[in-house]
Write a protein that holds these residues in place. Structure first.
Motif, PDB file in Angstrom:
ATOM      1  N   LEU A 157      -4.933  14.673  -0.642  1.00  4.95           N
ATOM      2  CA  LEU A 157      -5.010  14.381  -2.073  1.00  4.95           C
ATOM      3  C   LEU A 157      -3.702  13.791  -2.606  1.00  4.95           C
ATOM      4  N   ILE A 158      -2.579  14.127  -1.983  1.00  2.00           N
ATOM      5  CA  ILE A 158      -1.304  13.543  -2.409  1.00  2.00           C
ATOM      6  C   ILE A 158      -1.304  12.038  -2.153  1.00  2.00           C
ATOM      7  N   GLY A 159      -1.796  11.622  -0.984  1.00  2.00           N
ATOM      8  CA  GLY A 159      -1.834  10.194  -0.681  1.00  2.00           C
ATOM      9  C   GLY A 159      -2.853   9.452  -1.511  1.00  2.00           C
ATOM     10  N   LEU A 160      -4.060   9.995  -1.633  1.00  2.00           N
ATOM     11  CA  LEU A 160      -5.134   9.300  -2.317  1.00  2.00           C
ATOM     12  C   LEU A 160      -4.950   9.284  -3.832  1.00  2.00           C
ATOM     13  N   ASN A 161      -4.176  10.220  -4.361  1.00  2.62           N
ATOM     14  CA  ASN A 161      -3.872  10.221  -5.786  1.00  2.62           C
ATOM     15  C   ASN A 161      -3.139   8.941  -6.198  1.00  2.62           C
ATOM     16  N   LEU A 162      -2.455   8.312  -5.253  1.00  2.00           N
ATOM     17  CA  LEU A 162      -1.652   7.128  -5.540  1.00  2.00           C
ATOM     18  C   LEU A 162      -2.430   5.821  -5.444  1.00  2.00           C
ATOM     19  N   ALA A 163      -3.692   5.873  -5.086  1.00  2.00           N
ATOM     20  CA  ALA A 163      -4.469   4.655  -4.881  1.00  2.00           C
ATOM     21  C   ALA A 163      -4.402   3.677  -6.064  1.00  2.00           C
ATOM     22  N   PRO A 164      -4.549   4.130  -7.324  1.00  2.00           N
ATOM     23  CA  PRO A 164      -4.475   3.178  -8.442  1.00  2.00           C
ATOM     24  C   PRO A 164      -3.129   2.458  -8.547  1.00  2.00           C
ATOM     25  N   THR A 165      -2.042   3.155  -8.171  1.00  2.00           N
ATOM     26  CA  THR A 165      -0.716   2.519  -8.205  1.00  2.00           C
ATOM     27  C   THR A 165      -0.639   1.369  -7.206  1.00  2.00           C
ATOM     28  N   ALA A 166      -1.178   1.597  -6.005  1.00  2.00           N
ATOM     29  CA  ALA A 166      -1.149   0.565  -4.970  1.00  2.00           C
ATOM     30  C   ALA A 166      -1.991  -0.634  -5.372  1.00  2.00           C
ATOM     31  N   LEU A 341      19.894  -6.028  -3.128  1.00  2.00           N
ATOM     32  CA  LEU A 341      19.031  -6.864  -2.293  1.00  2.00           C
ATOM     33  C   LEU A 341      17.661  -6.213  -2.115  1.00  2.00           C
ATOM     34  N   VAL A 342      17.647  -4.921  -1.857  1.00  2.00           N
ATOM     35  CA  VAL A 342      16.378  -4.210  -1.667  1.00  2.00           C
ATOM     36  C   VAL A 342      15.538  -4.262  -2.941  1.00  2.00           C
ATOM     37  N   PHE A 343      16.179  -4.206  -4.111  1.00  2.00           N
ATOM     38  CA  PHE A 343      15.441  -4.210  -5.363  1.00  2.00           C
ATOM     39  C   PHE A 343      14.874  -5.580  -5.735  1.00  2.00           C
ATOM     40  N   THR A 344      15.152  -6.585  -4.928  1.00  2.00           N
ATOM     41  CA  THR A 344      14.510  -7.882  -5.174  1.00  2.00           C
ATOM     42  C   THR A 344      13.087  -7.921  -4.608  1.00  2.00           C
ATOM     43  N   VAL A 345      12.693  -6.881  -3.884  1.00  2.00           N
ATOM     44  CA  VAL A 345      11.327  -6.832  -3.348  1.00  2.00           C
ATOM     45  C   VAL A 345      10.334  -6.865  -4.514  1.00  2.00           C
ATOM     46  N   PRO A 346       9.421  -7.856  -4.557  1.00  2.00           N
ATOM     47  CA  PRO A 346       8.502  -8.003  -5.697  1.00  2.00           C
ATOM     48  C   PRO A 346       7.315  -7.056  -5.636  1.00  2.00           C
ATOM     49  N   ASP A 347       6.591  -6.961  -6.747  1.00  2.00           N
ATOM     50  CA  ASP A 347       5.459  -6.041  -6.850  1.00  2.00           C
ATOM     51  C   ASP A 347       4.389  -6.331  -5.808  1.00  2.00           C
ATOM     52  N   GLY A 348       4.130  -7.610  -5.537  1.00  2.00           N
ATOM     53  CA  GLY A 348       3.092  -7.962  -4.581  1.00  2.00           C
ATOM     54  C   GLY A 348       3.377  -7.415  -3.196  1.00  2.00           C
ATOM     55  N   VAL A 349       4.628  -7.467  -2.781  1.00  2.00           N
ATOM     56  CA  VAL A 349       5.012  -6.929  -1.469  1.00  2.00           C
ATOM     57  C   VAL A 349       4.792  -5.426  -1.445  1.00  2.00           C
ATOM     58  N   LEU A 350       5.202  -4.756  -2.519  1.00  2.00           N
ATOM     59  CA  LEU A 350       4.988  -3.311  -2.600  1.00  2.00           C
ATOM     60  C   LEU A 350       3.498  -2.985  -2.608  1.00  2.00           C
ATOM     61  N   GLY A 351       2.706  -3.804  -3.288  1.00  2.00           N
ATOM     62  CA  GLY A 351       1.264  -3.571  -3.324  1.00  2.00           C
ATOM     63  C   GLY A 351       0.635  -3.667  -1.950  1.00  2.00           C
ATOM     64  N   GLY A 352       1.012  -4.703  -1.187  1.00  2.00           N
ATOM     65  CA  GLY A 352       0.462  -4.866   0.152  1.00  2.00           C
ATOM     66  C   GLY A 352       0.873  -3.743   1.078  1.00  2.00           C
ATOM     67  N   ALA A 353       2.130  -3.292   0.962  1.00  2.00           N
ATOM     68  CA  ALA A 353       2.633  -2.226   1.833  1.00  2.00           C
ATOM     69  C   ALA A 353       2.055  -0.866   1.455  1.00  2.00           C
ATOM     70  N   THR A 354       2.022  -0.588   0.145  1.00  2.00           N
ATOM     71  CA  THR A 354       1.567   0.736  -0.278  1.00  2.00           C
ATOM     72  C   THR A 354       0.059   0.910  -0.124  1.00  2.00           C
ATOM     73  N   LEU A 355      -0.690  -0.193  -0.105  1.00  2.00           N
ATOM     74  CA  LEU A 355      -2.126  -0.079   0.152  1.00  2.00           C
ATOM     75  C   LEU A 355      -2.352   0.590   1.510  1.00  2.00           C
ATOM     76  N   VAL A 356      -1.471   0.292   2.459  1.00  2.00           N
ATOM     77  CA  VAL A 356      -1.546   0.934   3.775  1.00  2.00           C
ATOM     78  C   VAL A 356      -0.882   2.308   3.746  1.00  2.00           C
ATOM     79  N   LEU A 357       0.303   2.372   3.167  1.00  2.00           N
ATOM     80  CA  LEU A 357       1.087   3.604   3.202  1.00  2.00           C
ATOM     81  C   LEU A 357       0.366   4.779   2.552  1.00  2.00           C
ATOM     82  N   TYR A 358      -0.145   4.573   1.354  1.00  2.00           N
ATOM     83  CA  TYR A 358      -0.793   5.673   0.657  1.00  2.00           C
ATOM     84  C   TYR A 358      -2.059   6.100   1.389  1.00  2.00           C
ATOM     85  N   GLY A 359      -2.748   5.121   1.947  1.00  2.00           N
ATOM     86  CA  GLY A 359      -3.921   5.451   2.745  1.00  2.00           C
ATOM     87  C   GLY A 359      -3.556   6.259   3.973  1.00  2.00           C
TER      88      GLY A 359
END
Length: 430
Positions: A157-166, A341-359
């Motif tokens: 439930l901790i991982g799946l709770n984040l689905a809307p964010t991803a 430098l790390v904070f230049t990572v855009p939302d789209g990159v985070l979206g693609g990565a977190t779609l896998v990570l949270y799952g």
């Protein structure tokens, strides 16, 4: 470090690491044990591999939650060193940022960073207390208090709770997110050896480069990176404590217990050593590292499965390599340019990565059920897990007085309370 011969004639260092063979080769079927090391150039090289393995995941957590990257990296390195000391060099492990903190940190963003840090400190303190109990009573007490059906449900439930964010981040820049997701999946599935274990990191880098070439990186982030100094102190800040934020964060303890105990068991299996007596020490060490991180401005820590992959690939379980990795992380923490430098990572990159990570976090809960062969024909297991999952996924939010609790808290509290009560009623009925 100078070397000296002990009474058995073997070569050891003053720090206690025994030189494995000639320090250059590992014989077929042999492993470099935690108390051993190879030559220092080889040990440093393997330590660098551990840094690479932990890098993507450890930096992704503060990038997603808005925490200072260099501060998190600093306490990650310090926490690793602390872990090696408390486990007396018997359990090789790197303490990186825990994904389990992403959900409560994201949910409590409105309370401010100081309150979020208070939640991290509370988790760390509770983990230390659990470690002390386990050290005194033995690791079997964990299975008695948190059986697999409970642990698996809370992790899921901790991982799946984040689905809307991803999905929200994915929708912000769908093309960049798709490139990141596709590369992550391909590298993870078909990447050879260690590369396959770095699928998320590779996906983020490729998506990041694609975003840079297509102008998808915010100009103000690029300007901030250019203006940042090469060397400087990490951004340290202190915590405050709000009951609602603390209660939101506490379920993470279940994840950290499962990860730490699982890590100790995995290392024991790979090295052929009985490390059951180290479970309590590992929990205490991670609890102290998490408490220290929260007290100074960093994200909470956990033992890293990514680094188990490095050990399996190299057959080197030397804690000397982890000491190298810890020092490297601390050195990198003193570069604001690197953090910007790390904070230049855009939302789209985070979206693609977190779609896998949270799952993956959600599937980890299912994996706990599968490996423990949890019987879901049992109505107690079935109903408590079902209710907890829907509370978490739907982000059930209710208030008790002035304290507002979200789905992670209600789902976790619900199953921790309901399971033993319903189990007792079911047993009496029989």
């Amino acid at each position: 470090m100078t070397e000296r011969a002990n009474t058995t004639g073997r070569t050891t260092t003053r720090r206690g690491w025994t030189l494995h063979g000639d320090g250059r080769r590992i014989n077929p079927g042999a492993v470099v044990a935690p108390h051993e090391r190879l030559s220092w150039p080889r040990t440093i090289g393997i330590g660098m591999q551990h840094v690479i393995a932990m890098f993507g995941a450890t930096l992704l957590v503060p990038t997603i939650t808005g925490f200072p990257v260099t501060t998190t990296l600093l306490f990650s390195g310090i926490g690793t060193a602390l872990f090696l000391i408390i486990t007396r060099g018997r359990v090789p492990s790197y303490l990186g940022s825990s994904f389990a903190f992403i959900a409560p940190l994201s949910a409590s963003a409105g309370s401010g960073p100081a309150a979020q840090l208070g939640g991290i400190v509370a988790v760390g303190i509770v983990l230390v207390l659990i470690g002390l109990v386990v050290k005194a009573a033995g690791s079997r007490i964990i299975d008695a208090v948190m059986p697999p059906v409970v642990t698996g449900a809370i992790v899921a439930l901790i991982g799946l709770n984040l689905a809307p964010t991803a999905t929200g981040s994915f929708e912000a820049q769908p093309l960049v997110a798709t490139i990141t997701l596709v590369v992550t999946l391909l590298v993870t599935v078909v990447g050879p050896g260690m590369l396959g274990r770095l699928g998320i990191l590779v996906g983020v880098i490729v998506g990041w480069i694609f975003a840079a070439f297509t102008g998808a990186i915010a100009s103000e982030r690029i300007d901030a990176m250019r203006d940042a100094a090469w060397f400087g102190l990490p951004d340290l800040r202190g915590p405050t404590f709000e009951l609602s934020v603390v209660l939101l964060a506490l379920p993470v303890v279940v994840v950290l217990v499962a990860e730490n105990v699982g890590h100790v068991k995995a290392v024991a299996a790979m090295t052929g050593r009985n490390l059951d007596d180290m479970a309590g020490n590992a929990l205490i060490a991670d609890g102290l590292a998490t408490t220290l991180a929260g007290a100074g401005g960093g994200s909470g820590t956990t033992t890293y499965a990514e680094n188990i992959g490095v050990m399996a690939a190299t057959r080197v379980y030397s804690t000397a390599a982890y000491a190298v990795a810890a020092v490297t992380a601390v050195v990198l923490a003193f570069s604001p340019k690197f953090g910007a430098l790390v904070f230049t990572v855009p939302d789209g990159v985070l979206g693609g990565a977190t779609l896998v990570l949270y799952g993956l976090i959600g599937i980890l809960g299912v994996r706990i059920w599968t490996e423990a062969k949890v019987d879901f024909t049992d109505p107690v297991n079935l109903t408590v897990a079902a209710a907890a999952l829907v509370a978490g996924i739907g982000d059930l939010t209710l208030s008790i007085g002035s304290v507002e609790l979200g789905g992670i808290a209600w789902g976790s509290i619900g199953i921790l309370v309901a399971y033993p009560l319903l189990r007792r009623l079911a047993d009496r009925r029989r």
